[in-house]
Design a protein around this motif. Sequence first.
Motif, PDB file in Angstrom:
ATOM      1  N   PRO A   1       3.355  -2.882   6.572  1.00 31.69           N
ATOM      2  CA  PRO A   1       2.677  -1.975   5.640  1.00 31.69           C
ATOM      3  C   PRO A   1       1.687  -1.083   6.397  1.00 31.69           C
ATOM      4  CG  PRO A   1       2.675  -4.215   4.792  1.00 31.69           C
ATOM      5  CD  PRO A   1       3.169  -4.286   6.213  1.00 31.69           C
ATOM      6  N   ASN A   2       1.530   0.146   5.919  1.00 29.83           N
ATOM      7  CA  ASN A   2       0.636   1.095   6.574  1.00 29.83           C
ATOM      8  C   ASN A   2      -0.457   1.533   5.590  1.00 29.83           C
ATOM      9  OD1 ASN A   2      -0.637   3.103   7.963  1.00 29.83           O
ATOM     10  ND2 ASN A   2       1.157   4.413   8.179  1.00 29.83           N
TER      11      ASN A   2
ATOM     12  N   PRO B   1       0.801  -1.233   0.000  1.00 25.45           N
ATOM     13  CA  PRO B   1       0.000   0.000   0.000  1.00 25.45           C
ATOM     14  C   PRO B   1       0.835   1.285   0.000  1.00 25.45           C
ATOM     15  CG  PRO B   1      -0.074  -1.023   2.163  1.00 25.45           C
ATOM     16  CD  PRO B   1       0.615  -1.997   1.235  1.00 25.45           C
ATOM     17  N   ASN B   2       2.100   1.188   0.405  1.00 25.04           N
ATOM     18  CA  ASN B   2       2.939   2.377   0.504  1.00 25.04           C
ATOM     19  C   ASN B   2       3.917   2.530  -0.663  1.00 25.04           C
ATOM     20  OD1 ASN B   2       2.802   1.113   3.633  1.00 25.04           O
ATOM     21  ND2 ASN B   2       1.886   3.118   3.272  1.00 25.04           N
ATOM     22  N   VAL B   3       3.698   1.728  -1.721  1.00 29.05           N
ATOM     23  CA  VAL B   3       4.528   1.811  -2.921  1.00 29.05           C
ATOM     24  C   VAL B   3       3.584   1.858  -4.114  1.00 29.05           C
ATOM     25  CG1 VAL B   3       6.339   0.701  -4.297  1.00 29.05           C
ATOM     26  CG2 VAL B   3       6.345   0.446  -1.791  1.00 29.05           C
TER      27      VAL B   3
ATOM     28  N   TRP C   1      -6.101  -4.067   1.475  1.00 24.27           N
ATOM     29  CA  TRP C   1      -5.438  -4.323   2.762  1.00 24.27           C
ATOM     30  C   TRP C   1      -6.400  -4.066   3.921  1.00 24.27           C
ATOM     31  CZ3 TRP C   1      -0.503  -5.572   1.053  1.00 24.27           C
ATOM     32  CH2 TRP C   1       0.339  -6.125   2.015  1.00 24.27           C
ATOM     33  N   LYS C   2      -7.186  -2.998   3.822  1.00 27.15           N
ATOM     34  CA  LYS C   2      -8.114  -2.643   4.906  1.00 27.15           C
ATOM     35  C   LYS C   2      -9.344  -3.552   4.945  1.00 27.15           C
ATOM     36  CE  LYS C   2      -7.231   2.248   5.621  1.00 27.15           C
ATOM     37  NZ  LYS C   2      -7.830   3.574   5.544  1.00 27.15           N
TER      38      LYS C   2
ATOM     39  N   SER D   1      -6.182 -10.743   4.605  1.00 23.60           N
ATOM     40  CA  SER D   1      -5.638 -12.042   4.188  1.00 23.60           C
ATOM     41  C   SER D   1      -5.499 -12.111   2.660  1.00 23.60           C
ATOM     42  CB  SER D   1      -6.479 -13.202   4.718  1.00 23.60           C
ATOM     43  OG  SER D   1      -7.781 -13.144   4.204  1.00 23.60           O
ATOM     44  N   LYS D   2      -6.460 -11.509   1.945  1.00 21.32           N
ATOM     45  CA  LYS D   2      -6.356 -11.465   0.479  1.00 21.32           C
ATOM     46  C   LYS D   2      -5.150 -10.603   0.074  1.00 21.32           C
ATOM     47  CE  LYS D   2      -8.740 -10.108  -3.746  1.00 21.32           C
ATOM     48  NZ  LYS D   2      -9.931  -9.492  -4.331  1.00 21.32           N
ATOM     49  N   ALA D   3      -4.960  -9.466   0.741  1.00 12.91           N
ATOM     50  CA  ALA D   3      -3.834  -8.584   0.432  1.00 12.91           C
ATOM     51  C   ALA D   3      -2.506  -9.298   0.677  1.00 12.91           C
ATOM     52  CB  ALA D   3      -3.912  -7.310   1.271  1.00 12.91           C
ATOM     53  N   LEU D   4      -2.422 -10.008   1.785  1.00 14.48           N
ATOM     54  CA  LEU D   4      -1.189 -10.746   2.095  1.00 14.48           C
ATOM     55  C   LEU D   4      -0.920 -11.821   1.055  1.00 14.48           C
ATOM     56  CD1 LEU D   4      -1.599 -11.017   5.966  1.00 14.48           C
ATOM     57  CD2 LEU D   4       0.025  -9.571   4.711  1.00 14.48           C
TER      58      LEU D   4
END
Length: 164
Positions: free
Chosen positions: A116-117, A79-81, A130-131, A135-138
């Motif tokens: 990640p933030n 999320p931060n890139v 992510w929010k 688990s899907k984001a990971l």
Amino acid sequence: MADNLPRRIVKETQRLIADPVPGISATPYTDNLRYFGVAIEGPAETSYANGVFQLELFLPSEYPMSPPKVRFLTRIYHPNVDKLGRICLDILKDKWSPALQIRTVLLSIQALLSAPNPDDPLDNDVAAVWKNDESKALQLAKEWTRAHAIQGGGKGADDAIVID
């Protein structure tokens, strides 16, 4: 060319080479000693584990009064890139201090891979996943790492079929 560099850059470069940070390598380009090729290993126990992420780091003429310019060259689901590899990290922007060094910046980027933030995103689409479904984001981060950052991955890996 090293004669034209500020003493601080020479010292930092010598320390990076003589006393490398575990899981991080930073090598200056011979034709421009302000430009570094960087490789950061994905931290263990994260979706980025076993990946090696290539970055570029450039020290502007104002360094250390202004932060280095750093971006990911390896595609990463984070999320931060953003899609261009730019990094949302406070010390690369408003929290920069001349007391910080290249080493500190690289350690902070490695730490960002561990934490990640999504509340301060650079890629809003990734942050939303992510929010809403961590688990899907990971899982997506793990798949992107496998496709782009693991030896044998990289160019052309988008078409590869991975069988577990």
